[in-house]
Write an enzyme that holds these catalytic residues in place. Structure first.
Site, PDB file in Angstrom:
ATOM      1  CD  GLU A 135      -2.918   1.067   2.364  1.00 42.58           C
ATOM      2  OE1 GLU A 135      -2.950   0.062   3.097  1.00 42.58           O
ATOM      3  OE2 GLU A 135      -3.774   1.968   2.400  1.00 42.58           O
TER       4      GLU A 135
ATOM      5  CG  ASN B 121      -9.416  -1.500   1.354  1.00 42.09           C
ATOM      6  OD1 ASN B 121      -9.010  -2.652   1.497  1.00 42.09           O
ATOM      7  ND2 ASN B 121      -9.293  -0.579   2.296  1.00 42.09           N
ATOM      8  CD  GLU B 122     -10.287  -2.777   5.824  1.00 39.44           C
ATOM      9  OE1 GLU B 122     -10.245  -1.654   6.354  1.00 39.44           O
ATOM     10  OE2 GLU B 122      -9.627  -3.750   6.238  1.00 39.44           O
TER      11      GLU B 122
ATOM     12  CE1 TYR C 175      -3.560  -6.140   8.921  1.00 36.83           C
ATOM     13  CE2 TYR C 175      -5.823  -5.367   8.771  1.00 36.83           C
ATOM     14  CZ  TYR C 175      -4.571  -5.526   8.203  1.00 36.83           C
ATOM     15  OH  TYR C 175      -4.327  -5.082   6.928  1.00 36.83           O
TER      16      TYR C 175
ATOM     17  CD  GLU D 159      -6.169  -4.803   4.110  1.00 32.41           C
ATOM     18  OE1 GLU D 159      -6.069  -4.457   5.310  1.00 32.41           O
ATOM     19  OE2 GLU D 159      -6.588  -4.058   3.210  1.00 32.41           O
TER      20      GLU D 159
END
Ligand code: AHR
Length: 503
Positions: A27, A172-173, A244, A292
């Site tokens: 990124e 994204n997200e 995460y 991710e």
């Protein structure tokens, strides 16, 4: 001393391993691109300004695809800014990370770097502040051979052949309130469906990823996937997962069990996708792009690193530069075990991220590049996990964790490549105090005569590799591994990750 037992049988497989699960993610964030992979003037920089020491480490990791250019960054990104003569590229604000983007590295430069590291491009389009038209234009620029304004512009910019990007992320997200252009599942599902149809009209060969939840702990988790897929089921190939993990409040026991949460996350998304399949009476199966995943101390970012101020937009600031411990790497290795265990449905994945930013590789400007602890499980799994994942019967003790309840002390996955005559077993010991001896019954596997093993562990589970001590933590040969009468025996140290290779 605890014991555990595994049985392997090549007749029972979960599925073939898709190499795309060993993907990474770059990124435009912090010092990932600038002062990470790209540092003209560095002693190892090539004529394009890319650090060769970093290239070598990325190659050593064995990274298949690389997702680019974000992340949260992509939701404010104008791809046109990043192509054409460098001196004419505009400098822009990056609202996601409160930074300045100079656009000195763009699509052409990144594609050239990918050739050096031997990885394929996976592109994300901006569905935050932009829409279908811009996604179509980017696809035309990237994949159309010649003969239109945008394809010819690419050629004029020095790239005669198309980039030929196979996998595309539709934003994204988009479920996250922090995301520029955040939408409801209903609104995003409709936009993603429209955009996917248009992109496929241009290039039917591409594979498309719809945004799933940015964590299994989002309030909309589950319902988000159901609604998005009910709009996009026929138009996409994948639904994404992001996760995460971090050790919170000194609760190492729960942290070590993070992969239990990842297993549950994957199985819930599979169930939801298959529910939509059943409701639609579809014969098509949607797989997961776990694009991710990592250990990330998000709380540190929120409380310490976050940049603010109308007059404060730094270029390539030090952001998300987590320094990983042995315990972090054990959890990380366990997350890879979880991805492999679901090889039938997780057919693409991207480690977030690769260099300096929550990364297995760190660099210092004008200085060295080194391997973080998490480098080792990735590189070794990518190298040894070949062929198919075997179904596996695991008999192990358990312990109580505050976050996930009763969990197994050992987790493991086995892979087998019949043609190459190799097999591997990856294991973690989550016990903080006890060694565990594991007996692996391989009687059903023919022809294996040799075994070797290496483990990641340390008497200090918080030991790390740093600029001052870059090789404090490395893999250690595990000399307890033996092969005798159709069984491998190996002893796992407390808080450890182990790779066993059979030949
Ligand atoms: O990887 C860091 C950030 O985590 C990404 O930009 C975003 O997609 C996620 O929230």
């Amino acid at each position: 001393m605890q014991n555990a037992r595994l049985t392997l049988d090549p007749h029972f497989t979960v599925g073939p391993i898709n190499r795309n699960i060993f993907g990474g993610f770059v990124e435009h964030l912090g010092r990932h691109v600038y002062d990470g992979i790209y540092e003209p003037g560095h002693a190892t920089a090539d004529d394009e300004g890319f650090r060769q020491d970093v290239v070598e480490l990325v190659r050593e990791m064995g990274v298949s695809t690389i997702r680019y250019p974000g992340g949260n960054f992509v939701s404010g990104f104008r791809w046109e800014d990043s192509v054409g003569p460098r001196e004419e590229r505009p400098t822009r604000l990056d609202l996601a990370w409160h930074s300045t983007e100079t656009n000195q590295v763009g699509m052409h430069e990144f594609a050239s770097w990918l050739r050096k590291v031997d990885s394929d491009l996976m592109l994300a389009v901006n569905l935050g502040t932009r829409g279908t038209l811009e996604a179509l234009e980017l696809l035309e620029y990237a994949n159309l051979p010649k003969g239109t304004a945008l394809a010819d512009q690419r050629m004029a910019n020095g790239r005669p052949d198309p980039f030929d990007v196979k996998i595309w992320c539709l934003g994204n997200e988009m479920d996250g309130p922090w995301q520029l252009g955040h939408r409801s599942a209903e609104d995003y599902g409709k936009l993603a469906s429209r955009t996917a149809k248009a992109m496929r009209q241009l290039d039917p060969s591409i594979q498309l990823v719809a945004c799933g939840s940015s964590s299994a702990h989002m309030p909309t988790f589950g319902e988000w996937e159901r609604v998005v897929l009910s709009h996009t089921y026929d138009d996409v190939d994948y639904i994404s997962c992001h996760a995460y993990y971090e050790e919170k409040n000194g609760d190492l026991a729960s942290f070590l069990a993070s992969a239990v949460d990842m297993d549950h996350f994957i199985e819930s998304v599979v169930a939801t996708a298959d529910h939509v399949k059943a409701v639609r009476g579809s014969s098509k199966t949607i797989n997961i792009s776990f694009d991710e995943w990592n250990v990330w101390y998000i709380s540190r970012f929120e409380n310490v690193d976050k940049i603010q101020g109308l007059d404060n937009w730094p270029v390539a600031p030090r952001l998300l530069e987590d320094c990983y411990s042995v315990a972090d790497a054990v959890v990380f290795g366990n997350l890879m075990i979880s991805l492999l265990k679901h090889a039938d449905r997780v057919t693409s994945a991207s480690l977030a991220q690769l260099v300096n930013v929550i990364a297995p590789i760190m660099t210092e400007p004008d200085g060295p590049a080194w391997r973080q602890t998490t480098f080792f499980p990735f590189a070794i799994t990518s190298r040894l996990a070949q062929g198919s994942v075997l179904e596996l019967k695991l008999d192990a003790g358990t312990y109580e964790s505050a976050e996930y309840g009763v969990v197994p002390l050992v987790d493991a996955v086995a892979t087998h490549d019949d043609a190459a005559g190799t097999a591997a077993v990856f294991l973690v010991n989550r016990s903080q105090t006890e060694e565990i001896t594991v007996t692996i019954d391989i009687a059903a596997l023919d022809g294996f005569t040799g075994v070797s093993a290496e483990s990641l562990y340390d008497t200090d589970v918080y030991a790390k590799n740093t600029l001052e001590e870059p090789e404090r933590v490395t893999m250690k040969p595990n000399t307890t591994a033996t092969l005798d009468g159709g069984a491998v025996t190996v002893t796992l140290p407390p808080v450890s990750w182990t790779a066993v290779a059979l030949a």
